[in-house]
Motif scaffolding. Structure first.
Motif, PDB file in Angstrom:
ATOM      1  N   UNK A 101      -7.741   0.587  -0.931  1.00  0.00           N
ATOM      2  CA  UNK A 101      -8.209   0.140  -2.258  1.00  0.00           C
ATOM      3  C   UNK A 101      -9.356  -0.852  -2.023  1.00  0.00           C
ATOM      4  N   UNK A 102     -10.451  -0.633  -2.728  1.00  0.00           N
ATOM      5  CA  UNK A 102     -11.575  -1.566  -2.621  1.00  0.00           C
ATOM      6  C   UNK A 102     -12.055  -1.899  -4.019  1.00  0.00           C
ATOM      7  N   UNK A 103     -12.219  -3.180  -4.264  1.00  0.00           N
ATOM      8  CA  UNK A 103     -12.690  -3.649  -5.571  1.00  0.00           C
ATOM      9  C   UNK A 103     -11.962  -3.002  -6.739  1.00  0.00           C
ATOM     10  N   UNK A 104     -10.659  -2.900  -6.617  1.00  0.00           N
ATOM     11  CA  UNK A 104      -9.846  -2.460  -7.756  1.00  0.00           C
ATOM     12  C   UNK A 104      -9.657  -0.974  -7.880  1.00  0.00           C
ATOM     13  N   UNK A 105     -10.316  -0.193  -7.003  1.00  0.00           N
ATOM     14  CA  UNK A 105     -10.175   1.267  -7.121  1.00  0.00           C
ATOM     15  C   UNK A 105      -9.674   1.854  -5.803  1.00  0.00           C
ATOM     16  N   UNK A 106      -9.099   3.051  -5.893  1.00  0.00           N
ATOM     17  CA  UNK A 106      -8.714   3.772  -4.668  1.00  0.00           C
ATOM     18  C   UNK A 106      -9.998   4.358  -4.074  1.00  0.00           C
ATOM     19  N   UNK A 107     -10.264   4.056  -2.783  1.00  0.00           N
ATOM     20  CA  UNK A 107     -11.494   4.583  -2.180  1.00  0.00           C
ATOM     21  C   UNK A 107     -11.212   5.565  -1.049  1.00  0.00           C
ATOM     22  N   UNK A 108      -9.985   5.612  -0.556  1.00  0.00           N
ATOM     23  CA  UNK A 108      -9.666   6.623   0.467  1.00  0.00           C
ATOM     24  C   UNK A 108      -8.168   6.882   0.462  1.00  0.00           C
ATOM     25  N   UNK A 109      -7.830   8.150   0.719  1.00  0.00           N
ATOM     26  CA  UNK A 109      -6.425   8.550   0.897  1.00  0.00           C
ATOM     27  C   UNK A 109      -6.407   9.339   2.204  1.00  0.00           C
ATOM     28  N   UNK A 110      -5.700   8.831   3.193  1.00  0.00           N
ATOM     29  CA  UNK A 110      -5.833   9.393   4.533  1.00  0.00           C
ATOM     30  C   UNK A 110      -4.474   9.811   5.092  1.00  0.00           C
ATOM     31  N   UNK A 111      -4.167  11.117   5.030  1.00  0.00           N
ATOM     32  CA  UNK A 111      -2.891  11.587   5.576  1.00  0.00           C
ATOM     33  C   UNK A 111      -2.735  11.275   7.066  1.00  0.00           C
ATOM     34  N   UNK A 112      -3.862  11.206   7.780  1.00  0.00           N
ATOM     35  CA  UNK A 112      -3.765  10.936   9.221  1.00  0.00           C
ATOM     36  C   UNK A 112      -3.840   9.437   9.511  1.00  0.00           C
ATOM     37  N   UNK A 113      -3.784   8.617   8.490  1.00  0.00           N
ATOM     38  CA  UNK A 113      -3.887   7.167   8.684  1.00  0.00           C
ATOM     39  C   UNK A 113      -5.341   6.732   8.670  1.00  0.00           C
ATOM     40  N   UNK A 114      -5.585   5.453   8.384  1.00  0.00           N
ATOM     41  CA  UNK A 114      -6.983   5.009   8.398  1.00  0.00           C
ATOM     42  C   UNK A 114      -7.113   3.642   9.048  1.00  0.00           C
ATOM     43  N   UNK A 115      -8.297   3.461   9.624  1.00  0.00           N
ATOM     44  CA  UNK A 115      -8.603   2.169  10.232  1.00  0.00           C
ATOM     45  C   UNK A 115      -9.338   1.371   9.178  1.00  0.00           C
ATOM     46  N   UNK A 116      -8.762   0.278   8.738  1.00  0.00           N
ATOM     47  CA  UNK A 116      -9.429  -0.521   7.699  1.00  0.00           C
ATOM     48  C   UNK A 116      -9.588  -1.936   8.224  1.00  0.00           C
ATOM     49  N   UNK A 117     -10.823  -2.314   8.430  1.00  0.00           N
ATOM     50  CA  UNK A 117     -11.056  -3.675   8.931  1.00  0.00           C
ATOM     51  C   UNK A 117     -11.108  -4.656   7.781  1.00  0.00           C
ATOM     52  N   UNK A 118     -10.712  -5.852   8.074  1.00  0.00           N
ATOM     53  CA  UNK A 118     -10.738  -6.966   7.099  1.00  0.00           C
ATOM     54  C   UNK A 118     -10.031  -6.588   5.789  1.00  0.00           C
ATOM     55  N   UNK A 119      -8.970  -5.775   5.926  1.00  0.00           N
ATOM     56  CA  UNK A 119      -8.211  -5.414   4.710  1.00  0.00           C
ATOM     57  C   UNK A 119      -6.846  -6.073   4.763  1.00  0.00           C
TER      58      UNK A 119
END
Ligand code: URP
Ligand code: ZN
Ligand code: ZN
Length: 456
Positions: A24-42
Motif C-alpha cells: 500500500x502506498x499513499x492510501x492505495x493498493x499499488x502491488x499484489x504479489x503472490x510470490x512475495x515482494x521486496x518493499x524497502x522503507x515500508x
C-alpha cells in the motif's frame, strides 16, 4: 510517501482465495504479489496465518439519527470507530429529511454531522414526501454523488410515504438510473393493529412484534417490487426478515427483474422469544421489522447461500435502555433499532462460514464486494486490486470473543447479542494504508473519514 506491506496472508476476494503480499502506498493498493515482494522503507504488517479481505462496507447504518423523539446513540465518530474494530471500513448512512424538509437542507446537516467520522462514508437520501420540486431535488442529489434513494412504506404519519408518492419516487429514480432502497412493511395495517392492541391495553414489547407480522412485510415487499417493475426502477429491499418477503423477491428475480435484498445478523440469529424477557429487557429488540419466530432464519440462510439475498448489513441504530424506557408503558413509543456495526463480520463468520453454510468468497461478497458494486463504490472499495483504496482487514479465523455491552464499542448499554461467543475477528485493520486497529487497540483519527461521491 507512506508505505505499508501486508506480508504472508491468504487473500480472499469475492471470487478467489490465494496467498500474496500487498503493498500500500499513499492510501492505495499499488502491488499484489503472490510470490512475495521486496518493499524497502515500508512498515510491515504480519498477516501470516490470517486471511486478508477488502474492508467491509455496511450499507445500512443510522448514526445520530433523530428518530421517534430521540437521537440514535452512536455519532459518526463512535459508530465508525466501532465499525473499524469489527472490520467495517466504509458505511452508508441514511439522510432522512423530516416530512416537509428539503433534501438539500437535510443533506447539508448530515454532511456536517459526518465530518467526525473516522472512516469513509457516503449517504442514501430518503424521500419522505412528494411535491413539485422533489424530482429536481433528487437530480441534485445524484449530481452530488448521492445516487441511491430510500423510501419507508412503514412509519406512516412520520417519514413513511404512500403508494402514490412511492410510484413518483420510483419513476424518478428509474429516470436517474438510481437504485431505490425500500423499508417494506404495510404502514396502514401496522397502525390498525397497533391501535387495536392499544385499545386492549396490550402494550408490552411483545405487541410490537405482533403488530408487524410477516404478512405485513411480505405484502409490502411484493407491492414495492411490482411498482419497481412497472416504473422501471431497480429496488433493493432492506432488512428482510421472513419467508414471505424472501419468496416475493425470489419470484421477482426468477422473472428477470433487477432487484436485490439485504438481511441482517439479528434476523439470522435471534428468534421472537426475546420479546418475552422480563424487566422490559425485550425493549432492546424492538426494531422494525421485528425479530421473527424460529423457522424464518433458515429461509434467510438458504437465500444467502443461493444468491436470492445479496447483502448482509446491520441496520445499526442503537438506543440506550434509558431511551428505550420512553416506551415503558406503551411499545409504540419505544425507539426502534439496535446496535450491530461492530459485530456483523464476526457473527456471520462464526455462524455462516465456520458452520459451512457460506464459502469464504461468499462472505466477502455479502459484506464488501456486493454492496460496493450495487452502490457504485466498486472497485475503489470492495476489491483487492491495484488502485483500490487500501482499506484492508487481516482476519484471524480463530480469534475468540464474547459479545457484551460491557466491552463493545457501541455507545449503548445493551447488546442484542449479549453472551454470544464468536470465533473469527480482525487482527489488524488498515484504513487508507494506515493501521487503524491492531490486536484489540484502535488508533483512529476523528475526522479522517472522507465523503465518497458515488456513481449511479
Ligand atoms: O427499527 C429500525 N429498523 N430502526 C431504524 C430505522 C429503520 O427502519 O431502518
Ligand atoms: Zn427500516
Ligand atoms: Zn434502517
Amino acid at each position: 510517501m507512506s508505505r505499508l506491506v501486508l506480508r504472508g496472508g491468504t487473500l480472499v476476494t469475492a471470487g478467489e482465495v490465494f496467498p500474496a503480499d500487498i503493498l500500500c502506498e499513499n492510501g492505495a493498493i499499488t502491488a499484489i504479489a503472490p510470490a512475495g515482494l521486496a518493499a524497502e522503507r515500508a512498515k510491515e504488517v504480519d498477516a501470516s496465518g490470517a486471511f486478508v479481505f477488502p474492508g467491509a462496507i455496511d450499507p445500512h447504518v443510522h448514526m445520530e439519527l433523530p428518530f421517534m423523539g430521540t437521537v440514535s446513540a452512536d455519532d459518526f465518530e463512535t459508530g465508525t470507530a466501532a465499525g473499524v474494530a469489527g472490520g467495517t471500513t466504509t458505511i452508508i448512512d441514511f439522510v432522512i429529511p423530516a416530512r416537509n424538509e428539503a433534501p438539500a437542507a437535510a443533506l447539508s446537516a448530515w454532511r456536517e454531522k459526518a465530518k467526525k467520522a473516522v472512516s469513509d462514508y457516503t449517504f442514501h437520501m430518503s424521500i419522505t414526501g412528494w411535491n413539485d420540486t422533489t424530482s429536481q431535488e433528487m437530480e441534485a442529489c445524484v449530481r452530488e454523488g448521492v445516487t441511491s434513494f430510500k423510501v419507508f412504506m412503514a412509519y406512516r404519519g412520520a417519514i413513511g410515504i404512500d403508494d402514490t408518492e412511492l410510484i413518483q419516487a420510483m419513476r424518478t429514480a428509474a429516470r436517474l438510473n438510481s437504485i431505490v432502497l425500500v423499508h417494506a412493511e404495510h404502514g396502514e395495517m401496522i397502525v390498525e393493529l397497533q391501535n387495536r392492541f392499544g385499545q386492549e391495553g396490550k402494550l408490552s414489547p411483545r405487541y410490537h412484534a405482533l403488530s408487524r407480522p410477516p404478512e405485513v412485510e411480505g405484502e409490502a415487499t411484493g407491492r414495492a417490487l411490482m411498482i419497481a417493475r412497472l416504473t422501471g426502477a431497480t429496488a433493493y429491499i432492506v432488512h428482510m426478515t421472513c419467508r414471505e418477503s424472501v419468496e416475493a423477491l425470489a419470484r421477482a428475480r426468477a422473472a428477470g427483474q433487477k432487484a436485490y435484498g439485504e438481511t441482517c445478523p439479528q434476523y439470522l440469529l435471534l428468534d421472537d422469544t426475546v420479546y418475552d424477557k422480563p424487566d422490559f429487557e425485550g425493549s432492546a429488540y424492538v426494531m422494525s421489522p421485528p425479530i421473527r419466530p424460529l423457522g424464518h432464519e433458515s429461509t434467510l440462510w438458504a437465500a444467502l447461500r443461493s444468491g436470492v439475498l445479496q447483502v448482509v448489513g446491520t441496520d445499526h441504530c442503537p438506543f440506550t435502555h434509558a431511551q428505550k424506557q420512553m416506551g415503558q408503558s406503551d411499545f409504540r413509543k419505544i425507539p426502534n433499532g439496535a446496535a450491530g456495526v461492530e459485530d456483523r463480520l464476526s457473527l456471520l463468520w462464526t455462524h455462516g462460514v465456520s458452520t459451512g453454510l457460506l464459502e469464504m468468497t461468499q462472505f466477502v461478497d455479502l459484506v464488501s464486494t456486493r454492496p460496493a458494486k450495487i452502490f457504485g463504490l466498486y472497485p475503489r472499495k470492495g476489491s483487492l486490486t491495484v488502485g483500490a483504496d487500501a482499506d484492508l482487514v487481516v482476519w484471524d479465523p480463530n480469534r475468540p470473543r464474547t459479545i457484551s455491552a460491557k466491552t463493545h464499542r457501541h455507545r449503548t448499554d445493551r447488546s442484542i447479542f449479549e453472551g454470544f461467543k464468536v470465533r473469527g475477528g480482525p487482527r489488524t485493520v488498515v484504513l487508507g494504508g494506515r493501521v487503524a486497529f491492531h490486536e484489540g487497540t484502535l488508533d483512529v483519527e476523528r475526522g479522517a473519514g472522507r465523503f465518497l461521491a458515488r456513481r449511479t
